[in-house]
Design an enzyme around this catalytic site. Structure first.
Site, PDB file in Angstrom:
ATOM      1  N   ASP A   1      -7.650  11.257  -3.413  1.00  0.00           N
ATOM      2  CA  ASP A   1      -6.827   9.937  -2.619  1.00  0.00           C
ATOM      3  C   ASP A   1      -6.231  10.493  -1.897  1.00  0.00           C
ATOM      4  O   ASP A   1      -5.529  12.489  -2.418  1.00  0.00           O
ATOM      5  CB  ASP A   1      -6.233   9.484  -3.837  1.00  0.00           C
ATOM      6  CG  ASP A   1      -7.192   7.846  -4.087  1.00  0.00           C
ATOM      7  OD1 ASP A   1      -8.181   7.660  -4.133  1.00  0.00           O
ATOM      8  OD2 ASP A   1      -6.499   6.580  -4.802  1.00  0.00           O
ATOM      9  N   MET A   2      -5.331  10.708  -1.235  1.00  0.00           N
ATOM     10  CA  MET A   2      -4.639  10.891  -0.598  1.00  0.00           C
ATOM     11  C   MET A   2      -2.877  10.368  -0.515  1.00  0.00           C
ATOM     12  O   MET A   2      -2.584   9.035  -0.162  1.00  0.00           O
ATOM     13  CB  MET A   2      -4.414  10.738   0.941  1.00  0.00           C
ATOM     14  CG  MET A   2      -3.365  11.873   1.903  1.00  0.00           C
ATOM     15  SD  MET A   2      -3.840  13.846   1.363  1.00  0.00           S
ATOM     16  CE  MET A   2      -5.392  14.738   2.165  1.00  0.00           C
TER      17      MET A   2
ATOM     18  N   ARG B   1       2.371  -1.270  -4.037  1.00  0.00           N
ATOM     19  CA  ARG B   1       1.988  -1.161  -2.893  1.00  0.00           C
ATOM     20  C   ARG B   1       1.459  -2.081  -1.968  1.00  0.00           C
ATOM     21  O   ARG B   1       1.619  -1.968  -0.974  1.00  0.00           O
ATOM     22  CB  ARG B   1       1.363   0.351  -3.234  1.00  0.00           C
ATOM     23  CG  ARG B   1       2.127   2.363  -3.495  1.00  0.00           C
ATOM     24  CD  ARG B   1       0.968   3.397  -3.129  1.00  0.00           C
ATOM     25  NE  ARG B   1       0.037   3.584  -3.555  1.00  0.00           N
ATOM     26  CZ  ARG B   1       1.008   4.126  -4.750  1.00  0.00           C
ATOM     27  NH1 ARG B   1       1.501   4.663  -5.341  1.00  0.00           N
ATOM     28  NH2 ARG B   1      -0.348   4.150  -5.759  1.00  0.00           N
ATOM     29  N   ARG B   2       0.756  -2.415  -2.987  1.00  0.00           N
ATOM     30  CA  ARG B   2      -0.105  -3.767  -2.530  1.00  0.00           C
ATOM     31  C   ARG B   2       0.486  -5.052  -2.147  1.00  0.00           C
ATOM     32  O   ARG B   2       0.165  -5.592  -1.024  1.00  0.00           O
ATOM     33  CB  ARG B   2      -0.990  -4.315  -3.994  1.00  0.00           C
ATOM     34  CG  ARG B   2      -2.295  -3.102  -4.152  1.00  0.00           C
ATOM     35  CD  ARG B   2      -3.105  -3.357  -3.438  1.00  0.00           C
ATOM     36  NE  ARG B   2      -2.668  -1.845  -2.055  1.00  0.00           N
ATOM     37  CZ  ARG B   2      -2.829  -0.580  -2.258  1.00  0.00           C
ATOM     38  NH1 ARG B   2      -3.256  -0.410  -3.753  1.00  0.00           N
ATOM     39  NH2 ARG B   2      -2.748   0.489  -1.504  1.00  0.00           N
TER      40      ARG B   2
ATOM     41  N   ARG C   1     -13.541   9.033   3.083  1.00  0.00           N
ATOM     42  CA  ARG C   1     -12.661   8.209   3.105  1.00  0.00           C
ATOM     43  C   ARG C   1     -11.803   7.898   4.825  1.00  0.00           C
ATOM     44  O   ARG C   1      -9.971   8.367   4.330  1.00  0.00           O
ATOM     45  CB  ARG C   1     -12.257   7.790   1.711  1.00  0.00           C
ATOM     46  CG  ARG C   1     -11.511   6.271   2.155  1.00  0.00           C
ATOM     47  CD  ARG C   1     -10.787   6.424   0.420  1.00  0.00           C
ATOM     48  NE  ARG C   1     -11.194   6.211  -0.468  1.00  0.00           N
ATOM     49  CZ  ARG C   1     -10.729   7.131  -1.824  1.00  0.00           C
ATOM     50  NH1 ARG C   1      -9.691   6.822  -1.792  1.00  0.00           N
ATOM     51  NH2 ARG C   1     -11.237   6.955  -2.534  1.00  0.00           N
TER      52      ARG C   1
HETATM   53  C1  LIG Z   1     -11.305   1.933  -0.768  1.00  0.00           C
HETATM   54  C2  LIG Z   1      -9.539   2.037  -0.044  1.00  0.00           C
HETATM   55  C3  LIG Z   1      -8.932   3.548  -0.302  1.00  0.00           C
HETATM   56  C4  LIG Z   1      -7.417   3.519  -0.555  1.00  0.00           C
HETATM   57  N1  LIG Z   1      -7.279   5.219  -0.745  1.00  0.00           N
HETATM   58  C5  LIG Z   1      -5.900   4.999  -0.521  1.00  0.00           C
HETATM   59  C6  LIG Z   1      -5.749   6.335  -0.278  1.00  0.00           C
HETATM   60  O1  LIG Z   1      -6.350   6.867  -0.591  1.00  0.00           O
HETATM   61  N2  LIG Z   1      -4.198   7.098   0.291  1.00  0.00           N
HETATM   62  C7  LIG Z   1      -3.031   6.056   0.994  1.00  0.00           C
HETATM   63  O2  LIG Z   1      -1.723   6.146   1.334  1.00  0.00           O
HETATM   64  N3  LIG Z   1      -4.073   4.465   1.023  1.00  0.00           N
HETATM   65  C8  LIG Z   1      -5.721   4.351   0.583  1.00  0.00           C
HETATM   66  N4  LIG Z   1      -5.784   3.342   0.525  1.00  0.00           N
HETATM   67  C9  LIG Z   1      -5.042   1.287   1.490  1.00  0.00           C
HETATM   68  C10 LIG Z   1      -4.885   1.824   3.033  1.00  0.00           C
HETATM   69  O3  LIG Z   1      -3.862   3.309   3.363  1.00  0.00           O
HETATM   70  C11 LIG Z   1      -3.601   0.460   2.876  1.00  0.00           C
HETATM   71  O4  LIG Z   1      -2.829   0.581   2.768  1.00  0.00           O
HETATM   72  C12 LIG Z   1      -4.671  -0.531   3.223  1.00  0.00           C
HETATM   73  O5  LIG Z   1      -6.141  -0.809   2.973  1.00  0.00           O
HETATM   74  C13 LIG Z   1      -3.972  -1.584   4.284  1.00  0.00           C
HETATM   75  O6  LIG Z   1      -4.367  -1.358   5.121  1.00  0.00           O
HETATM   76  P1  LIG Z   1      -5.291  -1.622   5.691  1.00  0.00           P
HETATM   77  O7  LIG Z   1      -6.392  -0.564   6.347  1.00  0.00           O
HETATM   78  O8  LIG Z   1      -5.827  -3.237   5.321  1.00  0.00           O
HETATM   79  O9  LIG Z   1      -4.863  -2.488   6.993  1.00  0.00           O
HETATM   80  P2  LIG Z   1      -2.868  -4.094   6.817  1.00  0.00           P
HETATM   81  O10 LIG Z   1      -3.931  -4.425   8.844  1.00  0.00           O
HETATM   82  O11 LIG Z   1      -2.553  -2.946   6.082  1.00  0.00           O
HETATM   83  O12 LIG Z   1      -4.663  -5.004   6.762  1.00  0.00           O
HETATM   84  C14 LIG Z   1      -5.015  -5.695   7.621  1.00  0.00           C
HETATM   85  C15 LIG Z   1      -5.781  -7.463   6.670  1.00  0.00           C
HETATM   86  O13 LIG Z   1      -5.895  -6.994   5.677  1.00  0.00           O
HETATM   87  C16 LIG Z   1      -5.392  -7.751   4.820  1.00  0.00           C
HETATM   88  N5  LIG Z   1      -4.114  -6.708   3.540  1.00  0.00           N
HETATM   89  C17 LIG Z   1      -4.027  -5.570   3.718  1.00  0.00           C
HETATM   90  N6  LIG Z   1      -3.667  -5.462   2.381  1.00  0.00           N
HETATM   91  C18 LIG Z   1      -4.321  -6.443   1.978  1.00  0.00           C
HETATM   92  C19 LIG Z   1      -3.468  -6.865   0.306  1.00  0.00           C
HETATM   93  N7  LIG Z   1      -2.659  -5.623   0.033  1.00  0.00           N
HETATM   94  N8  LIG Z   1      -2.900  -7.968  -0.264  1.00  0.00           N
HETATM   95  C20 LIG Z   1      -4.033  -9.357   0.698  1.00  0.00           C
HETATM   96  N9  LIG Z   1      -4.413  -8.769   1.855  1.00  0.00           N
HETATM   97  C21 LIG Z   1      -4.538  -7.567   2.088  1.00  0.00           C
HETATM   98  C22 LIG Z   1      -4.727  -8.673   5.179  1.00  0.00           C
HETATM   99  O14 LIG Z   1      -5.988  -9.761   5.762  1.00  0.00           O
HETATM  100  C23 LIG Z   1      -4.263  -8.053   6.594  1.00  0.00           C
HETATM  101  O15 LIG Z   1      -4.177  -8.838   7.494  1.00  0.00           O
HETATM  102  C24 LIG Z   1      -7.141   2.635   0.435  1.00  0.00           C
HETATM  103  C25 LIG Z   1      -7.321   1.507   0.705  1.00  0.00           C
HETATM  104  C26 LIG Z   1      -8.838   1.322   0.489  1.00  0.00           C
HETATM  105  C27 LIG Z   1      -9.634   0.152   0.881  1.00  0.00           C
END
Ligand SMILES: Cc1cc2nc3c(=O)[nH]c(=O)nc-3n(C[C@H](O)[C@H](O)[C@H](O)COP(=O)(O)OP(=O)(O)OC[C@H]3O[C@@H](n4cnc5c(N)ncnc54)[C@H](O)[C@@H]3O)c2cc1C
Length: 297
Positions: A123-124, A276-277, A172
Site C-alpha cells: 500500500d502507499m 478514510r472510507r 496498483r
Molecule cells: C483495491 C484498492 C486499494 C487501495 N489502496 C490504496 C493505497 O494503497 N493507498 C491509498 O492512498 N489509497 C488506496 N486506496 C483508496 C483510494 O486511494 C481511494 O481513496 C478510494 O478508492 C476512493 O476513490 P475512488 O477511486 O473510488 O474515486 P472517488 O472519486 O472517490 O469515488 C468514485 C465513486 O466510487 C464510490 N465510492 C468511492 N469511495 C466510496 C466509499 N468509501 N464508500 C462508498 N462509495 C464509494 C462512489 O460511488 C463514488 O462516486 C485503494 C483503493 C482500492 C479500491
C-alpha cells in the site's frame, strides 16, 4: 473530528458503529476474512487480504504484524478455492523505526510469497513515506517479482515516480486516500482524475501490469474501452475495488468477464481505515448517523 476519542469510542464501542464498520471490514479475524474471500470467489471475484494496522510503535508490534501477514499468505495459498493475494502497509512493519527495521520484517514475507507463488502488494501511505516505501519496494522487487506497489494519482510527484519503477513491475493505481497539504497533491477532483488517466496510459505503454483500483465509473469505462482494444490487454490489467464499496459494479464487471479483485480488510485495528472510507463519501457518515439514531431511538 474522526480522530477525537469520543468519535472513536462511539464507533468502536457501540453496536451501530460496529454495524457500519463491518460493511467495509470483513471481520476481526483471518477466518472471517477467508470466509469473505470464499463468498466473493463463488461470485467470480479474486481477492486480496489486508490485515489492518498502521504506524506500529514497538518492534514487538511489527513482529506481530509480520506473523499476521505470513498467516494470511499461508491461508490464501492453502485454500484451493480462492485466489487471494495480500496487501501490506510498511508502517505496520516498522517503517517509522527505519527502512532496515522494516526490511527485516518484510523480507520473510517476500520470500514466502515467492515460495508460495502468491502476490504481495505494498500500500502507499501518506506522502512523507513515499521515498522510503519506494526504497523498500525496490529492494523487495530485486528479491522477488511477486511484489507490487501502489501509486497515488493525487500526488504531483507520481508522474515522475512511475519512470523510476523497476521495468514491468506490477502497479496498483489509486487516487489516494490521505488528507495531504495542497503543495503535494492535486486538490480538484478533475485534476486527480486527469492524472489517473495519464498515469494509466504511461504505465500501460511502459508494459507494467496495472491494477485499476477505483470505483469511479468514468475512469473504469475509459480503461475498459482502451484495454478491450488490445489483444492481450486483460492479461496485464485488472479492476480492483474495496470490500463493501460498489458491490453492484464489482459483480457486473465480473459477470461481463472482466478480472476484478476485491480488497478485503480485516483485523481489530479497523478504525483508521474506516475513517478514510467515511471521508471519501459523506453518505457513509449519514448512514452511520441514521443507524445510531435508529438503534438508540
Ligand atoms: C483495491 C484498492 C486499494 C487501495 N489502496 C490504496 C493505497 O494503497 N493507498 C491509498 O492512498 N489509497 C488506496 N486506496 C483508496 C483510494 O486511494 C481511494 O481513496 C478510494 O478508492 C476512493 O476513490 P475512488 O477511486 O473510488 O474515486 P472517488 O472519486 O472517490 O469515488 C468514485 C465513486 O466510487 C464510490 N465510492 C468511492 N469511495 C466510496 C466509499 N468509501 N464508500 C462508498 N462509495 C464509494 C462512489 O460511488 C463514488 O462516486 C485503494 C483503493 C482500492 C479500491
Amino acid at each position: 473530528m474522526a480522530s477525537h476519542p469520543w468519535a472513536r469510542r462511539t464507533v468502536t464501542g457501540t453496536r451501530p458503529g460496529r454495524r457500519v464498520a463491518f460493511r467495509f471490514v470483513a471481520g476481526e479475524t483471518l477466518a472471517e476474512a477467508m470466509a469473505a474471500a470464499r463468498e466473493l470467489h463463488s461470485r467470480g471475484l479474486r481477492t486480496m487480504l489486508d490485515h489492518l494496522g498502521e504506524h506500529v510503535e514497538t518492534p514487538k508490534q511489527a513482529l506481530a504484524a509480520r506473523e499476521a501477514y505470513l498467516s494470511a499468505l499461508a491461508a490464501g495459498a492453502d485454500a484451493e478455492d480462492v485466489d487471494a493475494a495480500i496487501s501490506v502497509k510498511l508502517t505496520q512493519l516498522g517503517l517509522d523505526v527505519s527502512v532496515d527495521a522494516c526490511w527485516a520484517n518484510f523480507e520473510p514475507i517476500v520470500q514466502s510469497a515467492g515460495e508460495k507463488d502468491r502476490l504481495v502488494m505494498i500500500d502507499m501511505e501518506s506522502h512523507g513515506y513515499v521515498d522510503r516505501t519506494l526504497e523498500v519496494f525496490a529492494r523487495a522487487y530485486e528479491r522477488s517479482q511477486h511484489v507490487g506497489i501502489a501509486i497515488q494519482s493525487y500526488l504531483r510527484r507520481s508522474e515522475a515516480d512511475v519512470f523510476s519503477l523497476p521495468e514491468g513491475c506490477r502497479v496498483r493505481l489509486v487516487k489516494g486516500a490521505y488528507l495531504e497539504p495542497d503543495d503535494v497533491v492535486f486538490t480538484r477532483k478533475r485534476d486527480v482524475d486527469a492524472s489517473y488517466a495519464r498515469l494509466f496510459a504511461t504505465l500501460l505503454a511502459r508494459e507494467h501490469a496495472v491494477d485499476v483500483a477505483t470505483h469511479d465509473p468514468t475512469l473504469i469505462e475509459g480503461v475498459r474501452t482502451r484495454v478491450d482494444a488490445f489483444e492481450y490487454g486483460w492479461s496485464r490489467v485488472e479492476f480492483q475495488m474495496l470490500y463493501g464499496v460498489r458491490r453492484d459494479l464489482q459483480s457486473r464487471l465480473a459477470a461481463d468477464g472482466y478480472p476484478v479483485r476485491v480488497y478485503i480488510p480485516y483485523g481489530t485495528e479497523w478504525y483508521p481505515y474506516l475513517t478514510r472510507r467515511m471521508a471519501e463519501r459523506p453518505a457513509n457518515v449519514w448512514f452511520f448517523i441514521s443507524n445510531l439514531v435508529r438503534t438508540s431511538g
